[in-house]
Design a protein around this motif. Structure first.
Motif, PDB file in Angstrom:
ATOM      1  N   GLY A 158       3.519  12.411  -1.321  1.00 17.70           N
ATOM      2  CA  GLY A 158       3.323  10.980  -1.117  1.00 17.70           C
ATOM      3  C   GLY A 158       3.866  10.495   0.211  1.00 17.70           C
ATOM      4  N   ARG A 159       5.135  10.771   0.458  1.00 15.66           N
ATOM      5  CA  ARG A 159       5.747  10.298   1.707  1.00 15.66           C
ATOM      6  C   ARG A 159       5.172  11.037   2.914  1.00 15.66           C
ATOM      7  N   ALA A 186       0.807  -1.217   0.000  1.00 13.52           N
ATOM      8  CA  ALA A 186       0.000   0.000   0.000  1.00 13.52           C
ATOM      9  C   ALA A 186       0.844   1.272   0.000  1.00 13.52           C
ATOM     10  N   ALA A 187       1.894   1.307   0.805  1.00 11.06           N
ATOM     11  CA  ALA A 187       2.721   2.521   0.883  1.00 11.06           C
ATOM     12  C   ALA A 187       3.341   2.850  -0.463  1.00 11.06           C
ATOM     13  N   ASP A 188       3.925   1.849  -1.105  1.00 11.55           N
ATOM     14  CA  ASP A 188       4.555   2.083  -2.409  1.00 11.55           C
ATOM     15  C   ASP A 188       3.544   2.510  -3.452  1.00 11.55           C
ATOM     16  N   MET A 189       2.357   1.897  -3.426  1.00 10.87           N
ATOM     17  CA  MET A 189       1.338   2.242  -4.414  1.00 10.87           C
ATOM     18  C   MET A 189       0.788   3.644  -4.194  1.00 10.87           C
ATOM     19  N   LEU A 190       0.611   4.016  -2.930  1.00 15.14           N
ATOM     20  CA  LEU A 190       0.151   5.362  -2.625  1.00 15.14           C
ATOM     21  C   LEU A 190       1.156   6.395  -3.123  1.00 15.14           C
ATOM     22  N   LYS A 191       2.415   6.156  -2.856  1.00 19.14           N
ATOM     23  CA  LYS A 191       3.458   7.087  -3.297  1.00 19.14           C
ATOM     24  C   LYS A 191       3.524   7.152  -4.816  1.00 19.14           C
ATOM     25  N   ARG A 192       3.319   6.024  -5.466  1.00 18.45           N
ATOM     26  CA  ARG A 192       3.332   6.002  -6.933  1.00 18.45           C
ATOM     27  C   ARG A 192       2.151   6.779  -7.503  1.00 18.45           C
ATOM     28  N   ASP A 193       0.968   6.614  -6.898  1.00 18.79           N
ATOM     29  CA  ASP A 193      -0.200   7.366  -7.350  1.00 18.79           C
ATOM     30  C   ASP A 193       0.067   8.866  -7.285  1.00 18.79           C
ATOM     31  N   VAL A 194       0.619   9.305  -6.143  1.00 20.80           N
ATOM     32  CA  VAL A 194       0.918  10.723  -5.958  1.00 20.80           C
ATOM     33  C   VAL A 194       1.969  11.178  -6.967  1.00 20.80           C
ATOM     34  N   ALA A 195       3.000  10.361  -7.149  1.00 18.60           N
ATOM     35  CA  ALA A 195       4.079  10.712  -8.083  1.00 18.60           C
ATOM     36  C   ALA A 195       3.563  10.821  -9.514  1.00 18.60           C
ATOM     37  N   ASN A 196       2.662   9.918  -9.898  1.00 14.67           N
ATOM     38  CA  ASN A 196       2.100   9.963 -11.247  1.00 14.67           C
ATOM     39  C   ASN A 196       1.348  11.264 -11.487  1.00 14.67           C
TER      40      ASN A 196
END
Length: 280
Positions: free
Chosen positions: A226-227, A198-208
């Motif tokens: 994200g972080r 979940a953490a990695d996916m959340l950060k990826r969503d924000v980064a995208n």
């Protein structure tokens, strides 16, 4: 247009009167504009399990609830029945996520019904009543990009407060409808407290989203929401009205792994408790 065979159940039940046109066709589903109950709506027709690839779904399926142990065992195998069960769980994940997010105030399409592998939803339109464009098809000014970026960050926070991470959020999964952003395509949505990714996916969503909006407002690349968002969530401090800075400082203090796990477990229990209260 000619009525596709898959719509027979919805037509029989009086949910669809006419299939007007096909809106799009993707790897997971075909989307149609239909006439239902006297108004235009959107119908998402999921493709059959044998026409889908499940090679990358393990990360998304972790933590998802299943009906029983038989279904769980079947989903872990590559049998025809197992793939069918897997497909059903994939579709139900989107329906559940849309309902959960709508209740939390996230702008997603309204659901009208789900039957026979077809999800009948609100047709998102623009100011002129035309089908809403995807975000990637819209040219933005720097001011609009900053405004929309702020809106998306707030929506991502709302989603996480509801215990959901989109998992595949990008400019291709956001519609610009009637002056507002509408989040779509959620079959890959995951439970934030039950999935180790979940953490990695959340950060990826924000980064995208940040990467897209920075095309029009380059200064957004300097932000790190994200972080910051995940840190607040892991501590149990994330709220819908949280004031964010867009900055994140890496601590030099050795990580308290056990403390982090306690925080995550606390967040999971909090979401389960609130979900059960809502259900009552």
């Amino acid at each position: 247009m000619r009525m596709p065979k898959k719509f027979e159940l919805l037509v029989h039940n009086g949910l669809v009167d006419e299939v007007v046109s096909q809106l799009m066709s993707g790897k997971e589903a075909e989307v149609y504009i239909v006439r239902s109950m006297g108004e235009l709506r959107c119908a998402k027709v999921y493709k059959d399990a044998e026409h889908r690839s499940f090679s990358s779904q393990a990360r998304y399926q972790e933590g998802r609830k299943v009906r029983n142990s038989r279904q769980a065992r079947a989903m872990g195998k590559s049998t025809k029945f197992g793939r069918k069960e897997q497909e059903g769980a994939w579709q139900n994940a989107e329906v559940n996520a849309l309902q959960r997010l709508a209740d939390a105030g996230v702008r997603v399409p309204k659901i009208f019904s789900y039957a026979g592998g077809i999800l009948l939803m609100e047709l998102v339109t623009d100011h002129d009543g035309n089908t809403a464009s995807r975000l990637n098809d819209v040219r933005l000014t720097a001011e609009q990009a900053r405004k929309y970026h702020s809106t998306m960050i707030a929506q991502i926070v709302l989603m996480l407060c509801a215990g959901v991470v989109h998992g595949d959020l990008s400019e291709y999964n956001v519609l610009v409808g009637n002056g507002e952003l509408v989040i779509i395509d959620l079959p890959q949505a995951i439970d934030a407290a039950g999935n180790n990714n979940a953490a990695d996916m959340l950060k990826r969503d924000v980064a995208n989203m940040t990467a897209y909006f920075s095309r029009f407002a380059p200064e957004l690349l300097a932000t790190d929401y994200g972080r910051e968002i995940w840190k607040l969530y892991a501590r149990g401090e994330l709220r819908p009205d949280a004031v964010l800075t867009g900055r994140f400082e890496q601590s030099s203090t050795p990580a308290d792994v056990h403390g982090v796990m306690r925080d995550v477990e606390s967040a999971r229990r909090w979401h389960e408790l609130n979900s059960s209260r809502t259900a009552e």
